[in-house]
Write a protein that holds these residues in place. Structure first.
Motif, PDB file in Angstrom:
ATOM      1  N   ASP A  10      -0.382  27.465  -6.486  1.00  0.00           N
ATOM      2  CA  ASP A  10       0.416  26.399  -5.865  1.00  0.00           C
ATOM      3  C   ASP A  10       0.745  26.799  -4.437  1.00  0.00           C
ATOM      4  OD1 ASP A  10       2.744  28.089  -5.877  1.00  0.00           O
ATOM      5  OD2 ASP A  10       3.153  27.486  -7.954  1.00  0.00           O
ATOM      6  N   ALA A  45      -2.576  23.384  -7.768  1.00  0.00           N
ATOM      7  CA  ALA A  45      -1.603  22.293  -7.954  1.00  0.00           C
ATOM      8  C   ALA A  45      -1.908  21.102  -7.052  1.00  0.00           C
ATOM      9  CB  ALA A  45      -0.184  22.811  -7.697  1.00  0.00           C
ATOM     10  N   GLN A  50      -5.376  19.503  -8.229  1.00  0.00           N
ATOM     11  CA  GLN A  50      -5.492  19.103  -9.638  1.00  0.00           C
ATOM     12  C   GLN A  50      -5.654  17.590  -9.810  1.00  0.00           C
ATOM     13  OE1 GLN A  50      -6.201  20.676 -12.713  1.00  0.00           O
ATOM     14  NE2 GLN A  50      -4.250  21.769 -12.733  1.00  0.00           N
TER      15      GLN A  50
END
Length: 530
Positions: A408, A434, A437
């Motif tokens: 992330d 993140a 995704q």
């Protein structure tokens, strides 16, 4: 067990995990096995068939685990054997195979057998390593060099002899001419097979045996006008490695794996002379299942280069099997290596994915590659890799591709709750799981699509290859008579006149189809069927 299940590795895609940098579960700044286990769902969702773990054995970490002091236990920094067993069970429940790195050519100088061997010339392990007397003038026995700089021999005053090391002086080479060494090595391999491991990646697989007569290596016949940044590359290593006895041992290794059914092995051929020929030789006649070299891990990015590697391999070893990779833990990440061939790194990352997953053979992806990750720019004081420390700045070492996985956009990229063993820079943090995704156009989701595409089209896993164009920047080849794959490896648009019977375009990237013309933009590609 049918042939397909037995040979699951043929055409498979393996995801390489660098354990120190994948995910830290306990906040000490070092990735570990529980961290890997917690992210296996992510890898199963990505669509790979297997994972490969770089060394996790007990080690002083002089070369980040490639200096093993105990072959049958887990280094405490990574966890325990119980953690490993849990990881295996979870991986298998998700349909993932597990391959581990085996460093067989050498041990750590802290391995109990070396500590015993160096005491004198008469102990039980005296000939388990490669020892030799000094020349009359006190110099090393011959001119063999270490990859990490300087002579490949280290003086030991206990024995009054030199010992050989192809790598660091803390990595003494085992004497494979001793049958007891071979049997012991195979027993450590059996230990992991019994724990459920599905295969092994063999580090420096062509380094096991040395010339018994200790003859000098020759100067490289490809004369160089100036000295190389690493003198090791100025020799033709006829005697320090690549010995014929290697092939005999690999048959023993393969016989052991065959006892356990659907297992596999992939060898790293570290050689600059005839590497493709050696890959073929090592994967025929019941030796290794697969092998790879550094031929696709370099700076060459041309149609002729790629067509040559595939064509030469299957010409030299029609019964052999390759494993191709564009990045790993030893080389600059390919998006950075090949950046001059692209205007947009994202387009390059997607094209490289499409190309790699369309090549005949098996495939290995390196962690972060599915994010389009780039090389980390590190300063000298941030390095831990002995190669970079020794050869800076001509060679900055391997730390730049080993920095933590970006999960992330937080301070330490979701890798750890504390300062990581290598720094996370902003460039790497921006390319994270993140953010990608749920972004349909991301590199991550393209990898998922392309991996699914490969699985849906068996011809990409096992079809033969016929190259029909490798001029300028255009690479075009047919897989198994049913799929045409076209790539523009340049940063300028080109037009391809499609005169073949392949007229149904089923997947494209930065490409327009106008009747029989395909306009491939920079780093564009297309897949067509009849």
């Amino acid at each position: 067990m049918d042939t397909i299940e037995q040979e699951w590795w043929r055409g498979s895609v393996t995801y390489q995990i660098y354990p120190r940098s994948f995910l830290d579960s306990n906040g000490d700044g070092i990735g570990d096995i529980p961290g890997i286990t917690s992210r296996l769902d992510y890898l199963a969702d990505l669509g790979v068939d297997a994972i490969w773990l770089s060394p996790i054995f007990t080690s002083p970490m002089k070369d980040m685990g490639y200096d093993v002091s105990n072959y049958i236990d887990i280094d405490p920094s990574f966890g325990t054997l119980s953690d490993f067993d849990e990881m295996i069970a979870k991986a298998h429940s998700l349909g993932l195979k597990v391959i581990i790195d085996q460093v067989l050519s050498h041990t750590s100088d802290q391995h109990p057998y070396f500590l015993e061997s160096r005491q004198n010339q008469t102990n039980d392990k005296a000939d388990w390593y490669i020892w030799a007397d000094a020349k009359p003038d006190g110099s090393p026995p011959n001119n063999w060099l270490s990859i990490f700089g300087g002579t490949g021999w280290q003086w030991d005053s206990r024995r009054n002899q030199y010992y050989m090391h192809n790598f660091l002086r803390q990595q003494p080479d085992l004497n494979f001419h001793n049958p007891n060494v071979q049997e012991w090595i195979l027993s450590t391999v059996r230990f992991w097979l019994e724990r459920g491991v599905d295969g092994f990646r063999l580090d420096t697989v062509n380094y096991y045996f040395h010339d018994k007569l200790l003859r000098d290596d020759a100067a490289d016949f490809r004369q160089k006008s100036v000295a190389d940044w690493n003198p090791y590359h100025m020799q033709y290593h006829l005697f320090s490695k690549n010995q014929p006895e290697n092939l005999v041992f690999l048959k023993k290794f393969r016989a052991l794996l065959d006892e356990y059914g659907a297992t596999t092995s992939v060898g790293e051929v570290g050689e600059s002379h005839h590497p493709i020929e050696m890959m073929g030789e090592y994967t025929t006649d019941k030796r290794l299942h697969m092998a790879y070299s550094f031929e696709m891990l370099g700076h060459s990015f041309s149609p002729k280069h790629f067509s040559k590697q595939i064509t030469e391999f299957f010409r030299l070893a029609p019964e052999g099997w390759p494993c191709w990779a564009f990045s790993n833990h030893d080389v600059v990440r390919h998006v950075s290596r090949w950046k001059k061939h692209a205007e947009d790194p994202t387009a390059l990352a997607k094209q490289a994915c499409a190309l790699l997953l369309s090549l005949e053979g098996s495939v290995c992806l390196y962690q972060g590659e599915e994010l389009g990750q780039q090389e980390t720019d590190l300063s000298y004081d941030e390095l831990v890799d002995p190669q970079g420390i020794e050869f800076w700045p001509e060679d900055k070492g391997r730390d730049g591709c080993r920095t933590p996985m970006s999960w992330d956009n937080s301070k330490f990229s979701g890798f750890s709750s504390s300062t990581p063993w290598l720094p996370v820079k902003e460039t790497q943090r921006q390319l994270n799981v993140a953010d990608q995704q749920n972004k349909q156009s991301s590199v991550l989701n393209f990898y998922r699509e392309m991996l699914a595409f490969r699985k849906q089209n068996s011809v990409l896993r096992n079809g033969n290859t016929l190259f029909i164009n490798d001029d300028n920047s255009l690479l075009a080849f047919v897989r198994g008579d049913t799929m045409l794959c076209i790539f523009n490896l340049g940063n300028q648009s080109i037009t391809y006149q499609n005169t073949t019977e392949f007229n149904q375009c089923i997947k494209v990237g930065n490409t327009k189809v106008e009747g029989k013309e395909l306009v491939l933009g920079a780093n564009g590609f297309a897949f067509l069927t009849k």
